[in-house]
Design a protein around this motif. Structure first.
Motif, PDB file in Angstrom:
ATOM      1  N   UNK A 371      -5.260   7.832  74.219  1.00  0.00           N
ATOM      2  CA  UNK A 371      -6.211   7.401  73.203  1.00  0.00           C
ATOM      3  C   UNK A 371      -7.648   7.501  73.675  1.00  0.00           C
ATOM      4  N   UNK A 372      -7.861   8.023  74.869  1.00  0.00           N
ATOM      5  CA  UNK A 372      -9.210   8.051  75.434  1.00  0.00           C
ATOM      6  C   UNK A 372     -10.016   9.274  75.066  1.00  0.00           C
ATOM      7  N   UNK A 373      -9.522  10.135  74.185  1.00  0.00           N
ATOM      8  CA  UNK A 373     -10.290  11.293  73.747  1.00  0.00           C
ATOM      9  C   UNK A 373     -10.352  12.420  74.743  1.00  0.00           C
ATOM     10  N   UNK A 374      -9.397  12.500  75.664  1.00  0.00           N
ATOM     11  CA  UNK A 374      -9.414  13.554  76.682  1.00  0.00           C
ATOM     12  C   UNK A 374      -8.553  14.751  76.294  1.00  0.00           C
ATOM     13  N   UNK A 375      -8.081  14.810  75.056  1.00  0.00           N
ATOM     14  CA  UNK A 375      -7.280  15.940  74.606  1.00  0.00           C
ATOM     15  C   UNK A 375      -5.801  15.792  74.854  1.00  0.00           C
ATOM     16  N   UNK A 376      -5.364  14.657  75.428  1.00  0.00           N
ATOM     17  CA  UNK A 376      -3.948  14.484  75.745  1.00  0.00           C
ATOM     18  C   UNK A 376      -3.096  14.401  74.482  1.00  0.00           C
ATOM     19  N   UNK A 377      -3.622  13.735  73.450  1.00  0.00           N
ATOM     20  CA  UNK A 377      -2.858  13.639  72.206  1.00  0.00           C
ATOM     21  C   UNK A 377      -2.667  15.020  71.585  1.00  0.00           C
ATOM     22  N   UNK A 378      -3.700  15.853  71.645  1.00  0.00           N
ATOM     23  CA  UNK A 378      -3.562  17.211  71.134  1.00  0.00           C
ATOM     24  C   UNK A 378      -2.561  18.028  71.935  1.00  0.00           C
ATOM     25  N   UNK A 379      -2.537  17.817  73.257  1.00  0.00           N
ATOM     26  CA  UNK A 379      -1.554  18.512  74.087  1.00  0.00           C
ATOM     27  C   UNK A 379      -0.144  18.082  73.703  1.00  0.00           C
ATOM     28  N   UNK A 380       0.043  16.788  73.473  1.00  0.00           N
ATOM     29  CA  UNK A 380       1.369  16.307  73.066  1.00  0.00           C
ATOM     30  C   UNK A 380       1.785  16.942  71.744  1.00  0.00           C
ATOM     31  N   UNK A 381       0.862  16.982  70.776  1.00  0.00           N
ATOM     32  CA  UNK A 381       1.204  17.582  69.480  1.00  0.00           C
ATOM     33  C   UNK A 381       1.558  19.055  69.644  1.00  0.00           C
ATOM     34  N   UNK A 382       0.811  19.755  70.486  1.00  0.00           N
ATOM     35  CA  UNK A 382       1.084  21.182  70.670  1.00  0.00           C
ATOM     36  C   UNK A 382       2.466  21.388  71.286  1.00  0.00           C
ATOM     37  N   UNK A 383       2.837  20.542  72.263  1.00  0.00           N
ATOM     38  CA  UNK A 383       4.142  20.675  72.912  1.00  0.00           C
ATOM     39  C   UNK A 383       5.261  20.282  71.962  1.00  0.00           C
ATOM     40  N   UNK A 384       5.114  19.145  71.269  1.00  0.00           N
ATOM     41  CA  UNK A 384       6.172  18.686  70.379  1.00  0.00           C
ATOM     42  C   UNK A 384       6.332  19.595  69.178  1.00  0.00           C
ATOM     43  N   UNK A 385       5.286  20.351  68.829  1.00  0.00           N
ATOM     44  CA  UNK A 385       5.419  21.310  67.737  1.00  0.00           C
ATOM     45  C   UNK A 385       6.449  22.385  68.064  1.00  0.00           C
ATOM     46  N   UNK A 386       6.686  22.638  69.353  1.00  0.00           N
ATOM     47  CA  UNK A 386       7.699  23.601  69.786  1.00  0.00           C
ATOM     48  C   UNK A 386       9.000  22.916  70.192  1.00  0.00           C
ATOM     49  N   UNK A 387       9.170  21.655  69.726  1.00  0.00           N
ATOM     50  CA  UNK A 387      10.369  20.889  70.058  1.00  0.00           C
ATOM     51  C   UNK A 387      10.462  20.679  71.561  1.00  0.00           C
ATOM     52  N   UNK A 388       9.302  20.519  72.189  1.00  0.00           N
ATOM     53  CA  UNK A 388       9.256  20.290  73.625  1.00  0.00           C
ATOM     54  C   UNK A 388       9.120  18.818  73.963  1.00  0.00           C
TER      55      UNK A 388
END
Length: 410
Positions: A371-388
């Motif tokens: 939640x600190x705005x370092x792009x981690x949430x976006x990385x999670x979304x990108x990975x989970x979008x591929x069922x990762x």
């Protein structure tokens, strides 16, 4: 080849030891709850333990959730069951609760013993290997050293103990992965949801990841649109204005026209550079040219923090999977440079069957927060979008470890 096998075996042993240590913690928790269950059962026989049963069931659920989280960090995700039923009767009829009770009994007994065995092997190995360095410091009046089978008074006998330590070390490397597997087996069998529940939860999970994938796609389109609008488009507008000014200046002031054309050429070069950057942000050409290993080597070479890259991926994965792994590593290295104050970072990429695993570890101060705005949430979304699978471990004080798994086909 032999050296690689030895290194791989040693790596498996260290990984197995980490699993055993984590399993020992959850088994100790399960053992404490198991003792509490026995006490409450005995109290129920005289009619005074029923009030404590809900608390025991909540404790069982808490321990089971800890084990699910531990096993999820090291393998396929274990999805937890629905909340506990409101009454004791309904809870005891719930198959998930009964399976958790069975897991508590098995993991709190056999799992705890396996954890002690897995821990004792490396402890004995370290103690015996170092024994010749400190055996003379033992007070003879205390008798034989407590961890050994005979009294040691001479250096030759101490060296024999050292050989025993080498044997313990070899046993630890060979047996610890199997011990970790046996310790995790009850959790994999008993804490996984039933087939129909698993299917419904899986459908819900895929629906959520599909929505996240669509959101990530929309965010990526907006990013590309902003990059083109705010960067390249403005450069091209400026280029058009400069070309028009140069045409008007040709008749009146040819020298000024030459200067304007130079500025127009600079604007065209900047527009091309920004357009290349946008294209690289969509799909890095280096992946086609050098493959995932070469692309990650390029990221490491450009990282301000010393970075070690270890990639063992036979063959090629789907380009979308490689691009996801590339962008995850690129974003992670950017975060390391900006936020972690790390002195070194390591990127390890492996392929096992149909899964591509990426681990990024740095020795910074830790405390990374999605939640600190370092792009981690976006990385999670990108990975989970591929069922990762995306798992971040970053305790205060460090180190920070990011584990990513992506399906890449067989």
């Amino acid at each position: 080849m032999v050296r690689r096998r030895l290194v791989g075996r040693l790596r498996d042993g260290v990984s197995g030891l980490k699993h055993v240590v984590g399993g020992l913690g959850t088994s100790a928790l399960a053992l404490a709850i198991l003792v509490g269950m026995v006490v409450v059962f005995a109290a129920c026989l005289v009619g005074i333990g029923l009030l404590v049963v809900p608390g025991i069931l909540r404790g069982v659920r808490f321990a089971a959730d800890q084990e699910r989280a531990r096993l999820t960090r090291w393998g396929p995700a274990l999805i937890g069951p629905p909340p506990l039923p409101p009454t004791i009767r309904e809870a005891l009829r719930d198959s998930a609760v009964r399976r958790e009770l069975g897991w508590t009994a098995v993991h709190g007994s056999a799992g705890f013993l396996l954890g002690l065995l897995g821990i004792s092997l490396p402890v004995y190995a370290v103690e015996d290997v170092t024994f010749p360095l400190w055996f003379r410091a033992i007070d003879p009046s205390l008798g034989a050293p407590g961890m050994f089978w005979w009294r040691v008074d001479e250096l030759g006998e101490a060296l024999a103990v050292l050989l025993a330590g080498v044997v313990f070390a070899v046993l630890a490397v060979l047996l610890t992965p199997g011990i970790a597997w046996l310790q995790a087996l009850p959790g994999r069998r008993l804490l996984a949801p039933a087939g129909d529940v698993d299917l419904s939860l899986r459908v819900a999970e895929l629906t959520a990841t599909r929505a996240a994938a669509l959101d990530a796609h929309a965010v990526e389109l907006r990013r590309i649109e902003r990059s083109l609008h705010d960067g390249t488009q403005n450069r091209l507008v400026a280029l058009n204005v400069l070309v028009g000014a140069a045409r008007r200046a040709l008749d009146r002031n040819p020298e000024a026209a030459a200067d304007i054309l130079d500025r127009a050429q600079d604007a065209a070069e900047l527009a091309l550079a920004e357009l290349r950057a946008v294209v690289r942000g969509i799909l890095p050409p280096v992946l086609d040219d050098r493959g995932l290993a070469g692309a990650l080597d390029g990221l490491a070479a450009g990282c301000a923090v010393p970075c070690r890259v270890d990639v063992e991926v036979p063959g090629r994965c789907a380009i979308s999977v490689e691009a996801t792994a590339y962008f995850v590593v690129a974003e992670a290295l950017t975060n390391v440079v900006k936020h972690s104050q790390a002195r070194s970072v390591e990127v390890v990429v492996r392929r096992a069957g149909d899964r591509l695993s990426v681990r990024i570890t740095d020795d910074g101060h830790g405390g990374a927060d999605e939640s600190g705005g370092s792009g981690l949430a976006g990385m999670r979304r990108r990975v989970e979008a591929y069922d990762g699978r995306f798992v971040l471990t970053s305790p205060p004080g460090g180190p920070t470890t990011m584990d990513v798994e992506l399906p890449c086909g067989s």
